[in-house]
Design an enzyme around this catalytic site. Structure first.
Site, mmCIF file in Angstrom:
data_model
loop_
_atom_site.group_PDB
_atom_site.id
_atom_site.type_symbol
_atom_site.label_atom_id
_atom_site.label_comp_id
_atom_site.label_asym_id
_atom_site.label_seq_id
_atom_site.Cartn_x
_atom_site.Cartn_y
_atom_site.Cartn_z
ATOM 1 N N HIS B 291 0.851 -1.193 0.000
ATOM 2 C CA HIS B 291 0.000 0.000 0.000
ATOM 3 C C HIS B 291 0.890 1.247 0.000
ATOM 4 O O HIS B 291 1.881 1.316 0.734
ATOM 5 C CB HIS B 291 -0.863 -0.058 1.258
ATOM 6 C CG HIS B 291 -1.881 1.026 1.407
ATOM 7 N ND1 HIS B 291 -1.531 2.341 1.612
ATOM 8 C CD2 HIS B 291 -3.231 0.990 1.391
ATOM 9 C CE1 HIS B 291 -2.637 3.070 1.716
ATOM 10 N NE2 HIS B 291 -3.676 2.274 1.582
ATOM 11 N N ARG B 339 -2.692 1.016 -4.488
ATOM 12 C CA ARG B 339 -2.492 -0.443 -4.520
ATOM 13 C C ARG B 339 -2.722 -0.941 -5.943
ATOM 14 O O ARG B 339 -3.297 -0.226 -6.762
ATOM 15 C CB ARG B 339 -3.519 -1.142 -3.617
ATOM 16 C CG ARG B 339 -3.432 -0.810 -2.173
ATOM 17 C CD ARG B 339 -4.438 -1.660 -1.398
ATOM 18 N NE ARG B 339 -5.582 -0.906 -0.918
ATOM 19 C CZ ARG B 339 -6.740 -1.453 -0.533
ATOM 20 N NH1 ARG B 339 -6.902 -2.760 -0.594
ATOM 21 N NH2 ARG B 339 -7.724 -0.696 -0.094
ATOM 22 N N LYS B 342 -6.246 -0.590 -8.102
ATOM 23 C CA LYS B 342 -7.106 0.402 -7.448
ATOM 24 C C LYS B 342 -7.070 1.690 -8.279
ATOM 25 O O LYS B 342 -6.357 1.777 -9.283
ATOM 26 C CB LYS B 342 -6.624 0.655 -6.015
ATOM 27 C CG LYS B 342 -6.860 -0.532 -5.098
ATOM 28 C CD LYS B 342 -8.266 -0.559 -4.501
ATOM 29 C CE LYS B 342 -8.405 0.416 -3.362
ATOM 30 N NZ LYS B 342 -9.788 0.486 -2.864
ATOM 31 N N ASP B 345 -5.623 8.438 -7.041
ATOM 32 C CA ASP B 345 -6.117 9.337 -5.986
ATOM 33 C C ASP B 345 -5.005 10.351 -5.704
ATOM 34 O O ASP B 345 -3.852 9.975 -5.493
ATOM 35 C CB ASP B 345 -6.437 8.507 -4.729
ATOM 36 C CG ASP B 345 -6.847 9.354 -3.516
ATOM 37 O OD1 ASP B 345 -6.560 10.569 -3.480
ATOM 38 O OD2 ASP B 345 -7.441 8.784 -2.586
ATOM 39 N N CYS B 347 -3.977 11.942 -3.249
ATOM 40 C CA CYS B 347 -3.134 11.883 -2.044
ATOM 41 C C CYS B 347 -1.880 11.042 -2.285
ATOM 42 O O CYS B 347 -0.850 11.260 -1.664
ATOM 43 C CB CYS B 347 -3.909 11.387 -0.824
ATOM 44 S SG CYS B 347 -4.284 9.635 -0.804
ATOM 45 N N TYR B 348 -1.970 10.095 -3.240
ATOM 46 C CA TYR B 348 -0.791 9.270 -3.521
ATOM 47 C C TYR B 348 0.249 10.023 -4.341
ATOM 48 O O TYR B 348 1.344 9.510 -4.573
ATOM 49 C CB TYR B 348 -1.201 7.954 -4.189
ATOM 50 C CG TYR B 348 -2.049 7.113 -3.265
ATOM 51 C CD1 TYR B 348 -1.488 6.539 -2.134
ATOM 52 C CD2 TYR B 348 -3.404 6.936 -3.487
ATOM 53 C CE1 TYR B 348 -2.266 5.809 -1.256
ATOM 54 C CE2 TYR B 348 -4.191 6.208 -2.609
ATOM 55 C CZ TYR B 348 -3.618 5.644 -1.500
ATOM 56 O OH TYR B 348 -4.379 4.923 -0.615
ATOM 57 N N ASP B 390 -8.986 14.332 -4.380
ATOM 58 C CA ASP B 390 -8.710 12.952 -4.779
ATOM 59 C C ASP B 390 -8.761 12.860 -6.304
ATOM 60 O O ASP B 390 -7.785 12.507 -6.964
ATOM 61 C CB ASP B 390 -9.767 12.078 -4.082
ATOM 62 C CG ASP B 390 -9.841 10.645 -4.559
ATOM 63 O OD1 ASP B 390 -9.330 10.339 -5.637
ATOM 64 O OD2 ASP B 390 -10.457 9.819 -3.850
ATOM 65 N N ASP B 397 -10.195 18.691 0.193
ATOM 66 C CA ASP B 397 -10.070 18.798 1.648
ATOM 67 C C ASP B 397 -8.600 19.064 1.972
ATOM 68 O O ASP B 397 -7.745 19.025 1.072
ATOM 69 C CB ASP B 397 -10.594 17.528 2.350
ATOM 70 C CG ASP B 397 -9.938 16.258 1.842
ATOM 71 O OD1 ASP B 397 -8.743 16.307 1.526
ATOM 72 O OD2 ASP B 397 -10.611 15.217 1.771
ATOM 73 N N HIS B 400 -6.089 16.096 1.082
ATOM 74 C CA HIS B 400 -5.708 15.943 -0.325
ATOM 75 C C HIS B 400 -4.960 17.171 -0.852
ATOM 76 O O HIS B 400 -4.140 17.057 -1.752
ATOM 77 C CB HIS B 400 -6.949 15.663 -1.182
ATOM 78 C CG HIS B 400 -7.469 14.264 -1.019
ATOM 79 N ND1 HIS B 400 -8.443 13.939 -0.105
ATOM 80 C CD2 HIS B 400 -7.119 13.106 -1.630
ATOM 81 C CE1 HIS B 400 -8.677 12.643 -0.166
ATOM 82 N NE2 HIS B 400 -7.894 12.110 -1.081
#
Lengths: 315, 481
Positions: B291, B339, B342, B345, B347-348, B390, B397, B400
């Site tokens: 992850h 992952r 998936k 997003d 945040c990654y 995201d 937010d 993110h």
């Protein structure tokens, strides 16, 4: 539904501790009167280290308003232990909460502590399956299941393997299910675990069984790849099984080639396997042109494929 | 009106989702979309030249698809449908830079983060246990944008002193039990506040005892007494020990001493190795799935334990790790997923994007596609009203916003680790993170102009370099606690 404590005779002996901020803090939340008061009473009972039935009810109340409140969960866990509440009672209370807060962190740690105390995982597999029905890749739920496997020694358990298989059957791209399968089948074996003091014959038998298992898993991964050749999950599983069994990547040369005989290839992962087969055989030129093809068909990873050229020079 | 109430239901659902701090901690991608103004990009008109270039780019980046439909492929297709208009055109009507990509909306994001530090209505009650997080995300985001935060100094100190626990560490709010997540956020925020008053507000002696209570017999750390054991625990503990120059030895009252442990690092290297999965990434704890966020935590630990080239190559299979990180970059999106199989997003952008400076210091340069990530952040993650998100269709937010901006910084800057560990700061235990330096701007293939460039970020602490250096320097000069 709203619950207050100041006019409740059962709480008359408690002087609540209100939130005491210095000046006007950052991220100041305009709490509702209900939450503010409940927190005031929670701080008060925590300060006197009270663990009682009414505290249990209070924690339930606060969790209902803010299930992300780790303090309340931790204090509830301590209270349960003090009161020797049967773990099964707490699980019955917990189940609907878990189902309505799928992304919650705290619930799973709480559940783990209760099930650990109960010393039995009866019914857990079913409950987890119910959770995963709603959110098939939920990280906390899968992690909890892995904890269960380890805690209760469910290595190579038929039910666990079947469960992973069912989840993979529903969505062959569910990487969490593949990870679980690998964990259950290959995660638990530590060196020397089976061996000591056993007769020669038995060791041979073990080896034979292991070989069969590896063969079965290679075939299992291959049939999954046939369904979705571009999905990385089954390819990575296949590579991991080969590595676990100390088998060379050329073991799957023919299989990989099935997906490489056209341009663009039907699977980038097959092409990557081909690259590694060439590298293994020291066919540097072929490997280099395969890398060029990878960079062409997978341009977002061009820097990565360029980097892997260096690996060839070293070999 | 029925339509309006539907909209309101959707809004409430989104609000719940957004405000649930579990979601924030969960760091996962979420497939829930709702009708909001961002999705209303109906009439885009004829393609302008830059738009035509973008369409060519996107088509070139398209991956190979296979035919089987499953829940994963459907979610991926829906996501692509949401994102593509932003990669190809400019539905938010942002001014474009010289690459035909939306400019960084600096002022709007600053305003969004300043509001993030302000008063919140009762609907934010689910954030009550994570207020130090909100403080950290906003401050870190503001500093990445180059906004001066010195006006907040006293408020940061007051707010966090109120949530410091008498037995050590920080809680989510006043009277909450201490927990490593708010402790991590509080310490980084105080380091950013940066003054002797901020540093001295931290009770380092009780903190050291508290951190000692987290150490477990297998080498890892729990997040709280009775809390979960995962790699975030190890990272939070090491960040605190390193920034505040705390002793390597476990305190005398640490329960792990009964199992023969004497230092914070006992068996930790081995435990981190066990978190690397067969896929190559790092998981929350041994046996779980690889992850992005846990991978950053794992690499962060190793970068605190010593020079990255030594520790990472010793305890991780680096080729497998690099391969896994590379595969997390989505095509044609350019952003990262956390992952395998998936969804991308924002945040990654940091959790994976931020791994690269650490990995490059251990292995080699130029391993990743920075411009593709920059494209995702600038084109798809910026919300038209300010803040980052995201993905299109989701509300922005602070979480993110912070991690998209940190990821943008990782893409734009180069960093260098001084292998000889020279310099005045960073002697003694956990000193390795103080031997990093900025190494100029990335000058390769890029999609941003000078005015879109954000500040450097310390690759391990994710706060400004000067903030990290000054904090450590202060405590290195101080005798005892």
């Amino acid at each position: 539904m709203t619950k207050f404590y100041h006019d409740d005779p059962a709480w008359a002996d408690i002087e609540p501790i209100p939130q005491d901020d210095t000046g006007h803090p950052l991220v100041a939340i305009a709490y509702t009167a209900e939450y503010s008061e409940a927190m005031g009473y929670l701080r008060a009972v925590m300060a006197r280290n009270e663990h009682s039935e009414r505290v249990l009810a209070l924690t339930e109340h606060v969790i209902g308003i803010n299930p992300a409140h780790y303090t309340v969960w931790l204090y509830r866990a301590r209270t349960l232990e003090h009161l020797s509440i049967p773990p099964s009672d707490e699980l019955r209370w917990l189940n609907p909460i878990a189902l309505s807060h799928l992304k919650n962190y705290q619930i799973w740690n709480h559940r783990q502590a209760i099930v650990d105390r109960r010393d039995s995982c009866e019914g857990e597999a079913d409950f987890i399956a119910q959770m995963l029905d709603q959110d098939a890749k939920n990280y906390h739920v899968w992690s909890y299941r892995q904890w269960m496997v380890e805690r209760f020694g469910l290595w190579r358990d038929v039910g666990e393997v079947a469960f992973a298989e069912e989840m993979i059957g529903r969505d062959v791209r569910n990487n969490s299910a593949w990870n679980h399968r690998f964990f259950v089948l290959f995660g638990g074996r530590k060196k020397g675990q089976a061996g000591e003091g056993e007769e020669e014959g038995k060791e041979e038998e073990e080896k034979e069984k292991e070989k069969e298992l590896v063969q079965r898993e290679i075939e299992y991964a291959k049939q999954a790849i046939r369904q979705a050749p571009q999905s990385q999950s089954a390819w990575d599983y296949l590579r991991a099984v080969l590595r676990h069994a100390h088998l060379p990547i050329s073991t799957i040369a023919g299989f990989a080639n099935e997906y490489n005989d056209v341009s663009p290839p039907r699977s980038l992962h097959a092409l990557e396997a081909q690259l590694e087969i060439y590298a293994e055989q020291n066919k540097v030129d072929e490997a280099r042109s395969t890398l060029e093809a990878l960079a062409e068909f997978d341009p977002v990873r061009k820097p990565y494929w360029t980097y892997r050229q260096k690996e060839l020079v070293v070999a | 009106m029925a339509a309006k109430s539907d909209d309101e239901v959707a809004r409430t659902r989104l609000e719940e989702l957004r405000l649930d701090s579990n979601r924030i901690q969960e760091l996962s991608d979420e497939e829930l979309y709702t009708s909001d103004s961002n999705a209303d990009y109906e009439d885009l008109g004829p393609a302008i030249p830059s738009e035509a270039d973008n369409i060519v780019y996107v088509n070139r980046m398209m991956p190979i698809f296979d035919d089987l439909q499953t829940e994963t492929s459907r979610a991926q297709q829906q996501t692509l449908d949401k994102i593509l208009p932003y990669l190809e055109g400019n539905p938010s009507n942002f001014p474009l830079n010289s690459f035909g990509i939306p400019k960084l909306q600096r002022e709007k994001h600053v305003k969004f983060l300043i509001q993030g530090l302000g008063d919140k209505p009762a609907a934010y009650t689910t954030l009550d246990a994570a207020r130090p997080w909100q403080v950290y995300w906003c401050l870190a985001g503001l500093t990445v944008l180059g906004h001066d935060i010195s006006d907040y100094q006293q408020k940061i100190i007051d707010t966090l002193t109120d949530v410091q626990h008498p037995e050590g560490g920080y809680g989510g709010g006043f009277g909450h039990l201490p927990h490593l997540a708010p402790t991590y956020a509080a310490i980084l925020s105080l380091a950013m506040a940066g003054s002797s008053a901020a540093y001295e507000s931290i009770n380092r002696r009780t903190l050291w005892h508290y951190l000692g209570r987290m150490k477990q017999a297998d080498g890892g750390f729990t997040m709280a007494v009775g809390g979960e054991e995962d790699i975030r625990g190890a990272f939070c503990v090491l960040v605190a020990l390193s920034l505040l120059n705390l002793p390597l030895d476990l305190p005398p009252d640490a329960p792990a001493r009964a199992q023969g442990m004497t230092t914070f690092l006992d068996k930790l290297d081995e435990w981190i190795s066990r978190c690397q999965t067969y896929e190559g990434g790092i998981s929350a704890s041994p046996g779980c799935e690889a992850h992005g966020a846990y991978t950053f935590c794992g690499l962060g630990c190793l970068a605190i334990m010593g020079p990255p080239r030594e520790t990472m190559n010793k305890y991780l299979d680096m080729p497998a790790l690099i391969r896994w990180l590379s595969y997390r970059q989505g095509a044609p999106e350019g952003g990262y997923a956390g992952r395998t199989n998936k969804l991308v997003d924002g945040c990654y952008s940091h959790w994976i994007g931020g791994c690269w400076p650490l990995v490059e210091a251990a292995v080699d340069k130029n391993l990743w596609n920075r411009s593709a990530l920059g494209r995702y952040i600038l084109s798809a993650a910026q919300d038209e009203k300010g803040g980052l998100r995201d993905k299109p269709g989701m509300r922005p937010d602070a979480y993110h916003t912070c991690y998209n901006l940190a990821g943008l910084s990782a893409a734009q800057h180069n960093y260098k680790f001084d292998e000889k560990m020279t310099g005045d700061v960073g002697k003694g235990s956990f000193g390795a993170p103080f031997h990093w330096k900025g190494d100029g701007l990335f000058e390769g293939d890029k999609v941003w102009d000078e005015e879109d460039v954000v500040e450097e970020v310390h690759p391990v602490f994710v706060i400004p370099f000067e903030a990290a250096m000054a904090c450590r320097e202060y405590f290195e000069a101080k005798d005892g606690f």
